[in-house]
Design a protein around this motif. Structure first.
Motif, short mmCIF file in Angstrom:
data_model
loop_
_atom_site.label_atom_id
_atom_site.label_comp_id
_atom_site.label_asym_id
_atom_site.label_seq_id
_atom_site.Cartn_x
_atom_site.Cartn_y
_atom_site.Cartn_z
N THR A 436 6.11 -5.21 5.84
CA THR A 436 5.90 -5.73 7.20
C THR A 436 5.25 -4.84 7.95
OG1 THR A 436 8.04 -4.48 7.29
CG2 THR A 436 8.39 -6.57 7.01
N LEU A 437 3.87 -5.11 8.29
CA LEU A 437 2.81 -4.35 8.80
C LEU A 437 2.49 -5.30 10.18
CD1 LEU A 437 0.45 -2.48 6.28
CD2 LEU A 437 2.33 -1.25 8.16
N SER A 438 2.89 -6.25 10.35
CA SER A 438 2.23 -7.11 11.47
C SER A 438 2.80 -6.76 12.55
CB SER A 438 2.74 -8.55 11.13
OG SER A 438 2.06 -9.25 9.63
N PRO A 439 2.03 -6.90 13.59
CA PRO A 439 0.53 -7.17 13.77
C PRO A 439 -0.45 -6.14 13.28
CG PRO A 439 1.34 -6.63 15.86
CD PRO A 439 2.54 -6.37 15.04
N LEU A 440 -1.30 -6.53 12.34
CA LEU A 440 -2.02 -5.49 11.76
C LEU A 440 -2.84 -4.73 12.49
CD1 LEU A 440 -3.08 -7.27 8.29
CD2 LEU A 440 -1.66 -5.26 8.55
N ASP A 441 -3.44 -5.41 13.46
CA ASP A 441 -4.40 -4.52 14.39
C ASP A 441 -4.04 -3.42 15.26
OD1 ASP A 441 -3.07 -6.56 15.55
OD2 ASP A 441 -4.74 -7.00 17.01
N MET A 442 -2.66 -3.30 15.19
CA MET A 442 -2.06 -2.27 15.93
C MET A 442 -2.40 -0.88 15.47
SD MET A 442 -0.88 -1.77 19.11
CE MET A 442 0.28 -2.88 19.42
N TYR A 443 -2.13 -0.78 14.02
CA TYR A 443 -2.38 0.46 13.25
C TYR A 443 -3.28 1.27 13.47
CZ TYR A 443 2.39 -0.50 11.54
OH TYR A 443 3.68 -0.96 11.41
N PRO A 444 -4.52 0.60 13.13
CA PRO A 444 -5.99 1.40 13.33
C PRO A 444 -6.06 1.93 14.83
CG PRO A 444 -6.20 -0.86 12.51
CD PRO A 444 -4.69 -0.88 12.62
N LYS A 445 -5.34 1.18 15.89
CA LYS A 445 -5.61 1.81 17.14
C LYS A 445 -4.77 2.83 17.19
CE LYS A 445 -6.18 -2.56 19.67
NZ LYS A 445 -5.47 -3.37 20.53
N ILE A 446 -3.25 2.64 16.75
CA ILE A 446 -2.62 4.00 17.22
C ILE A 446 -2.69 5.19 16.19
CG2 ILE A 446 -0.76 2.95 18.52
CD1 ILE A 446 0.92 2.60 15.88
N LEU A 447 -3.31 4.88 14.95
CA LEU A 447 -3.66 6.10 14.10
C LEU A 447 -4.99 6.43 14.19
CD1 LEU A 447 -1.52 4.99 11.04
CD2 LEU A 447 -0.70 6.32 12.62
N ASP A 448 -5.78 5.72 14.98
CA ASP A 448 -7.07 5.93 15.23
C ASP A 448 -8.07 6.10 14.12
OD1 ASP A 448 -9.45 6.58 16.83
OD2 ASP A 448 -8.89 8.88 16.91
N PHE A 449 -8.05 5.15 13.43
CA PHE A 449 -8.89 5.23 12.19
C PHE A 449 -9.81 3.77 11.82
CE2 PHE A 449 -6.78 2.80 8.57
CZ PHE A 449 -5.64 2.71 9.25
N HIS A 450 -10.59 3.74 10.99
CA HIS A 450 -11.28 2.49 10.94
C HIS A 450 -11.02 1.84 9.47
CE1 HIS A 450 -12.94 3.00 14.85
NE2 HIS A 450 -13.29 4.34 14.39
N PRO A 451 -10.09 1.14 9.09
CA PRO A 451 -10.18 0.57 7.69
C PRO A 451 -11.38 -0.40 7.50
CG PRO A 451 -8.84 -0.67 9.26
CD PRO A 451 -9.59 0.51 10.19
N VAL A 452 -11.75 -0.26 6.16
CA VAL A 452 -12.65 -1.27 5.69
C VAL A 452 -12.16 -2.47 5.26
CG1 VAL A 452 -14.20 0.37 4.99
CG2 VAL A 452 -12.45 -0.17 3.31
N ILE A 453 -10.85 -2.53 4.82
CA ILE A 453 -10.01 -3.75 4.55
C ILE A 453 -8.83 -3.71 5.34
CG2 ILE A 453 -8.91 -4.89 2.62
CD1 ILE A 453 -11.85 -4.94 2.14
N MET A 454 -8.51 -4.89 5.86
CA MET A 454 -7.11 -5.09 6.49
C MET A 454 -6.76 -6.40 6.20
SD MET A 454 -6.77 -3.89 10.43
CE MET A 454 -7.10 -5.49 11.33
N THR A 455 -5.86 -6.77 5.52
CA THR A 455 -5.27 -7.98 5.04
C THR A 455 -3.80 -8.08 5.28
OG1 THR A 455 -6.99 -7.77 3.49
CG2 THR A 455 -5.64 -9.76 3.35
N SER A 456 -3.29 -9.29 5.27
CA SER A 456 -1.82 -9.70 5.29
C SER A 456 -1.79 -10.80 3.95
CB SER A 456 -1.29 -10.14 6.44
OG SER A 456 -0.29 -10.78 6.46
N PHE A 457 -0.95 -10.34 3.06
CA PHE A 457 -1.01 -11.45 2.20
C PHE A 457 0.60 -12.20 2.08
CE2 PHE A 457 -3.12 -7.74 0.42
CZ PHE A 457 -4.24 -8.46 -0.33
N THR A 458 0.33 -13.37 1.77
CA THR A 458 1.81 -14.16 1.44
C THR A 458 2.15 -14.36 0.05
OG1 THR A 458 0.33 -16.28 1.25
CG2 THR A 458 0.88 -15.37 3.64
#
Lengths: 736, 567
Positions: A436-458
């Motif tokens: 459970t990481l949704s919403p995904l776009d929050m993490y790069p912001k608060i952890l201040d990093f730039h992921p190359v891949i960001m995906t949510s699988f079902t």
């Protein structure tokens, strides 16, 4: 796997959300191990961080399975060394020390048996006790590396018993050359520990943070300090002990103190070339250039330093004597301490190091008494090192009990990226994953990093295994909500109770309920008792409730599981963000239904949170509300995800709050839950919900065999290799 | 037969056709009784009860009193006035009383019947041993066993006890199952305390609690400390009533009450419970995956002192703890009832096993762990035809695994091998493999008209009438059953086994006389004697093999034989 491979190829960081029970761990392990085998130069090490000890052990068992498979398929021993590391508490095999249950006590006793000066003393006098296992390791363990294989905590202990080596130090020693290391977040994120344990891990490693939905909080906690009145009182005691020890030593053995002084003049770095066992006291992250400098003259002599510490403690004491809440920045604090007691920033910065050095010199073996003082010295160092991203809050009393004076000084980290930044900078690939990481776009912001891949699988499922529903009103059409304005309303509480009773009557086996806070749980339970709802509930199932005492809760849990196993069925009332919601799986019959009563917002009146929200808004342009909702929804999702484990499992997820049906909440649920949340199920009353449950349960109770899954959610090797399926997978991967 | 004369109705002329014995007296006749929508009359007689449609003179339904297990009546207030008799075989018949003169009369009718039945039933309750009933039920449910029973027991081949103890394996298993099943006790409802509802009696504002013996038992089972208190206090210190009064005002019923009220009788009970809980805290947490205290690797400093615990409502916390405790105790009580050994803390499964368990997904494991072992045949024809035998008469014996037979076999085999070796050396001489005489016979058999070339033999059984066929099948089944037990007793190393073989051989002889011979006669009548012999031969062959084996055995070791009969 495709995404992970891409991230590894790109040597970048990635963020993956995978539903629980779909083989997250296995996927990560097998791909990374395969990658390591294929490109031994590009990728040398896997560091797998998980949250709890059982999780760590599970990962190790998965790894063992993988290695067995490799061995079976390739027909030869694999030259891979996998290792789990835990605290001394879990690894000690010393006959008496290992009996202790509390981690700190074990650490302290271990130190008193293995510190270098204790061993030196032992060499002179046999009566001084030492740990034979450490001696064994010290004598032989370093020359003979651990043979390749997979070592779980118990395996390490066994191996240690066999060789008479200390498993803890063996494991720590082995980390440097093991291929796969599995340990807890703290060893990497907590600067106090990371410095000691994880310093020598090479750059070409991949770091996996599993169950990482809470990673920002771990980062923040590891950098924050909380000082209470009691702690300060204890500090004063320790200081007097220090003083007497120093004066004694002066009379008997003044040379040693002089020697220390000289060393300190030369610089701290040399002073810290000590044995690894002396690392029980460690400093918070200090920029290494500081360590090159000499310790400032004002705190070089022991007496001066103790006096200095005394001043610091007294100063904090006076600061705690306030009548109203004070909030200030570290810079303000430093200015104030300079004007009031004339303490400069520089000596403060060295206080942690200096204290460690002093304790070593004084040969104090019982460290447990000094932990308050160590905390204060850490605070001093941190406050003088970081000026940005931290805040100091002094509260004279708790909000809920304004009459009781209970002053607390919080030194709070506001920026979760500070602790994790070194990790992102140092390692070539960092994988952050959870169910459970949704919403995904929050993490790069608060952890201040730039992921190359960001995906949510079902999940691909052969049948609708989960039934998420939003129940917004009771049978009397009164809206259900844990909103602050209505949470005390008896109608709402009764409606919650009726919902639970009716669900308990319809759903077999175990039901788990989560409340927004422990306080709310208590009030609800007592009103339910008055309303007779508890009695009704007990007619259907046994009732267990999480308490604040971890041991009692464990007992309740064990009995809950017993009740589910023997068919009576049980209800467990528990708290979101509590220990149960974070660490226990309720698979299959243990959790046929999960109810979430209310949205688990964090206690918003807390000043620490307010400060953090402000900081987030100013620094990262995250709106307060966005962050709060994000935080609440990830905890809600975490609770809901507890009941799903694997594709044969099935469970009902009931979100009992009107506000869940709003788009901003709904869209923040993980994709794999959202997929099953139909629009028609978003605004139900209790009765409708129970009807849907009954129908669905009947459907789910039909026999479900492996054949039903084959070709849909389960593929045989032939099917996997068939061209048609390959195409399908391709399509699905692109759709994602 | 004792003649009982009813005081009310006496109709001596009434003679029933279906009766096995002579006439009986009628004790009670009730008209207007409906059974399955037909109105008729209900007769209660000295030995049985019967019902017939009004205008008939024979019973449509009749039950012997001895068959009746119980009677049930419909509860008061129901529109229909009914009486049900439950029979021992599990079926039941429901009579409805429809006296046109009103419900009161209907009730009176029903009560008359009920009272009389109450009188009569105990007399006929010839302690029907339950066992017998079960056996009867079993036989009626399992036709194949019923047939076997008919064949073997009715014809005195074996005794009934033997049948039940040895033959009806399924029955034995079933009985064991039920025995195990009955051991399971009913657990305790979690809400038994909630069932004690206080009721205000209107007049003087008092509160009444309803306490049943069930609830009392539940309380004692759940709270052993209360039971102890009860034992200690009740006869000497206070009356039963007082005790329960105190209980109702205690914390057990009012969970929000403070436990430390010293005046309360149950304070120390509460403390005892607390102690038990404390003990559990240290002993019972044995699952490493569930121990929340050991969950975190690095413990945070805050966990030691829950600072906000103080401000929370202590009453609430106590209540929550008490709910947990209650559930735990209820669970414990039912566990003790279920398990034979009480309160033995089961050993925690090893940590690794728990971890493995948590990791395996059933649906991912391939189903290769097939419980059936596959038979791997390298030469199928050998399996189908059996080993080549040199002495045909021994075949039957050999197959049954007798050691002498095997020895003979292996000897001949050796000699054949030896012949090959001698004849060949390193030169292979085909002439030595088969003797010329055998070769000729085999050739003869294989040429047209030979026995092996005849193709599928016209099965003689086809000519049999279906009745004879059925009988033949039954014979096969019964014989093989006896033979199974006979061979199962080999080698008869203990005296019991020896006795068993003796018994079996007697049974075989009896079977031969009582079953086989008459059947053969029948066959001969139906067809020719040669054909009859053909049909019967396999049976005879099996029989003789057994008898021969037995006589061999008794020759070697003279055994006391009770019955010696000739074939």
């Amino acid at each position: 796997m495709l995404e992970l491979k891409r991230a590894l190829d790109a040597k970048g960081h990635c963020l993956l959300e995978m539903p629980s029970g779909t083989g997250k761990t296995t996927t990560l392990l097998s791909l990374i191990v395969a990658y390591m085998k294929a490109h031994p130069l590009d990728l040398t090490k896997l560091v797998y961080c998980s949250r709890t000890v059982p999780e760590i052990e599970k990962v190790m068992e998965e790894l063992r399975k993988l290695m067995n498979y490799y061995e079976k398929e390739m027909g030869m021993e694999q030259n891979i060394l996998g290792l789990a590391l835990s605290s001394r508490k879990n690894l000690c095999i010393h006959p008496s020390v290992s009996k202790e249950r509390e981690g700190k006590v074990v650490d302290g006793r271990c130190y008193s048996l293995t510190a270098s000066f204790v061993r030196a003393r032992h060499a002179a006098d046999d009566a001084v006790p030492i740990c034979e296992f450490y001696e064994g390791f010290d004598a032989h363990g370093k020359e003979f590396p651990l043979p390749p294989g997979v070592y779980n905590l118990d395996d390490l202990k066994e191996y240690g018993q066999m060789k008479r080596w200390c498993p803890y130090f063996l494991a720590r020693h082995t980390i440097t050359h093991a291929n796969i290391v599995v340990y807890s977040y703290h060893y990497l994120l907590d600067p106090k520990i990371a410095e000691v344990v994880s310093k020598e891990i090479s750059k070409t490693s991949v770091v996996v943070f599993d169950e990482a939905h809470n990673i920002d909080n771990v980062c923040i906690d590891s950098m924050s300090v909380k000082i209470t009145k009691r702690l300060l009182d204890k500090c004063s005691n320790s200081i007097t002990i220090l003083e007497t020890t120093i004066s004694n030593m002066k009379e008997n053995d003044s040379k040693r103190l002089e020697k220390e002084y000289k060393r300190l003049v030369e610089g701290l770095r040399d002073a810290t070339i000590a044995r690894e066992t002396d690392m029980a006291l460690v400093n918070p992250v200090l920029p290494s250039e500081i360590l090159e400098e000499a310790v400032p003259g004002t705190i070089r002599t022991a007496e001066h330093f103790v006096a200095f510490l005394k001043r610091v403690v007294e100063y904090i004491k006076t600061r705690l004597r306030v009548q109203h809440v004070v909030q200030e920045s570290p810079a303000g604090f430093l200015r104030d301490i300079h004007t009031k007691v004339c303490i400069d920033r520089k000596p403060l910065r060295f206080s942690a190091e200096r204290l460690a050095s002093l304790i070593r010199t004084l040969e104090i073996s019982d460290l447990t008494d000094f932990s308050p003082l160590v905390t204060v010295s850490h605070f001093a160092t941190l406050v003088s090192t970081y000026t940005k991203g931290f805040t100091i809050i002094i509260e004279p009393f708790e909000d809920r009990a304004p009459t009781v004076s209970n002053p607390i000084l919080y030194f709070s980290c506001l920026d979760s990226s500070i602790a994790i930044k070194p990790v992102f900078n140092r390692f070539q690939t960092v994988v952050i994953t959870s169910g459970t990481l949704s919403p995904l776009d929050m993490y790069p912001k608060i952890l201040d990093f730039h992921p190359v891949i960001m995906t949510s699988f079902t999940m691909t499922l052969a049948r609708p295994c989960i039934l998420p529903m939003i129940v917004s009103k009771g049978n009397d059409q009164v809206a259900m909500s844990s909103r602050y304005e209505t949470r005390e309303d008896t109608a709402v509480i009764r409606n919650y109770g009726n919902l639970l009773v009716e669900v308990a009557a319809a759903v077999p086996d175990g039901i788990v309920c989560f409340f927004t806070s422990y306080l709310y749980l208590e009030t609800i339970v007592s009103s339910w008792y008055d309303q007779g709802i508890i009695d009704q509930l007990q007619r259907h199932k046994l009732l267990f409730i999480e308490t604040q005492d971890a041991a009692e809760t464990s007992l309740a849990l064990i009995n809950y599981i017993k009740a589910c196993d023997n068919g009576r069925g049980a209800v467990l009332l528990s708290v979101a963000r509590g220990k149960v919601s974070e660490g226990i799986d309720f698979d299959h019959h243990l959790g046929r239904a999960v109810l979430m009563f209310g949205i688990p917002y964090v206690y918003t009146q807390s000043r620490i949170l307010r400060a953090r929200l402000e900081y987030l808004r100013d620094q990262f342009q995250i709106r307060e509300n966005d962050f709060l909702t994000f935080d609440a929804m990830r905890h809600a999702a975490q609770c809901l995800g507890r009941c799903m484990r694997g594709k044969t499992d099935y469970g009902i997820m009931i979100l009992a709050d009107k506000r869940f049906s709003r788009a901003d909440k709904r869209s923040k649920l993980p994709k794999w839950i959202q997929e099953h949340l139909k629009d028609t199920n978003c605004n139900l009353s209790t009765e409708e919900c129970v009807q849907i449950c009954k129908r669905w349960l009947r459907q789910m109770a039909q026999p479900f065999s492996r054949e039903d899954q084959l070709g849909i959610s389960l593929l045989t090797l032939e099917q996997l290799q068939s061209e048609e399926m390959q195409k399908k997978i391709q399509q699905r991967a692109q759709g994602v | 037969m004792a003649l009982l004369i009813s005081r009310r109705i006496f109709r001596p002329h009434f003679i029933f056709r279906k009766m096995t014995s002579s006439s009986e007296s009628i004790l009670l006749l009730v008209p207007h009784v409906k059974l399955k929508k037909n109105e008729g009359e209900l007769y209660l007689m000295s030995e049985r009860l019967g019902w017939m449609v009004g205008n008939k003179d024979s019973f449509n339904v009749s039950h012997k009193y001895s068959d009746i297990k119980t009677q049930k009546i419909s509860p008061e207030g129901k529109p229909k006035v009914q009486l049900q008799v439950c029979l021992h075989d599990g079926s039941a018949t429901t009579f409805q009383f429809v006296n046109p003169s009103g419900q009161a009369e209907q009730m009176a009718d029903r009560d008359k019947v009920k009272d009389l039945l109450q009188l009569m039933l105990p007399k006929f309750k010839r302690m029907v041993n339950k066992d017998l009933e079960e056996k009867k039920l079993f036989l009626s449910e399992n036709p194949q066993y019923r047939q076997l029973y008919m064949d073997l027991v009715k014809s005195n081949v074996i005794s009934a006890e033997e049948f039940w103890s040895d033959y009806a394996t399924q029955f034995i298993k079933q009985q064991q199952d039920t025995k195990n099943a009955t051991q399971q006790d009913v657990g305790i409802s979690a809400s038994f305390l909630a069932d004690i509802k206080p009721q205000t009696d209107g007049c003087n504002g008092g509160v009444r609690y309803l306490l049943t013996s069930d609830v009392m038992a539940s309380i004692f089972r759940t709270y052993p400390s209360v039971k102890q208190k009860h034992l200690k206090c009740v006869p000497n210190k206070m009356t039963e009533e007082e005790f329960w009064k105190k209980f109702f005002s205690s914390h057990y019923l009012h969970r929000d009450k403070n436990i430390n009220d010293t005046k309360d009788l149950f304070t120390d009970c509460g403390k005892q419970d607390e102690q038990v809980l404390r003990q559990d805290l240290t002993t019972a947490i044995n699952d490493p995956l569930l121990d929340l205290t050991a969950l975190n690797d690095v413990e945070d400093e805050t966990s030691g002192t829950p600072s906000n615990a103080k401000i929370n409502n202590i009453a609430h916390q106590n209540m929550i703890r008490r709910f947990n405790q209650h559930s735990i105790l209820v669970l414990k009580a039912s566990e003790q009832a279920a398990g034979a050994e009480p309160a033995v803390v089961e050993a925690a499964p090893p940590k690794r096993m728990r971890l493995q368990e948590a990791l395996t997904y059933d649906d991912l494991d391939s189903s290769e762990s097939n419980p059936n072992v596959q038979l791997n045949l390298c030469r199928i024809e050998r399996y189908l035809n059996g080993p080549p035998t040199t002495v045909p008469s021994q075949a039957g014996v050999n197959r049954n695994g007798s050691s002498t037979g095997l020895a003979v076999d292996s000897n001949t085999f050796k000699s054949i091998l030896g012949r090959w070796m001698r004849g060949g050396g390193d030169r292979y001489n085909p002439l030595d493999v088969l003797s010329s005489a055998t070769a000729v016979t085999v050739l003869g058999e294989l040429s047209i008209g030979g026995s092996l070339m005849r193709g599928p033999q016209p099965n003689s059984a086809i000519h049999l009438t279906s009745e004879l066929q059925k009988e033949l099948k039954e014979l096969y089944v019964s014989l093989s059953e006896i033979l199974k037990h006979f061979w199962a007793a080999f080698p008869p190393s203990t005296p019991e086994l020896v006795q068993k073989t003796n018994r079996m051989i007697d049974a075989l002889h009896k079977f031969n006389q009582a079953k086989l011979t008459p059947y053969e006669q029948k066959l001969i009548q139906a067809s020719t004697s040669s054909e009859a012999e053909n049909i019967i031969r396999p049976l005879r062959f099996q029989l003789q093999a057994a008898i021969r084996k037995h006589s061999q055995l008794s020759e070697r070791r003279p055994l006391p034989r009770t019955v010696v009969s000739s074939m």
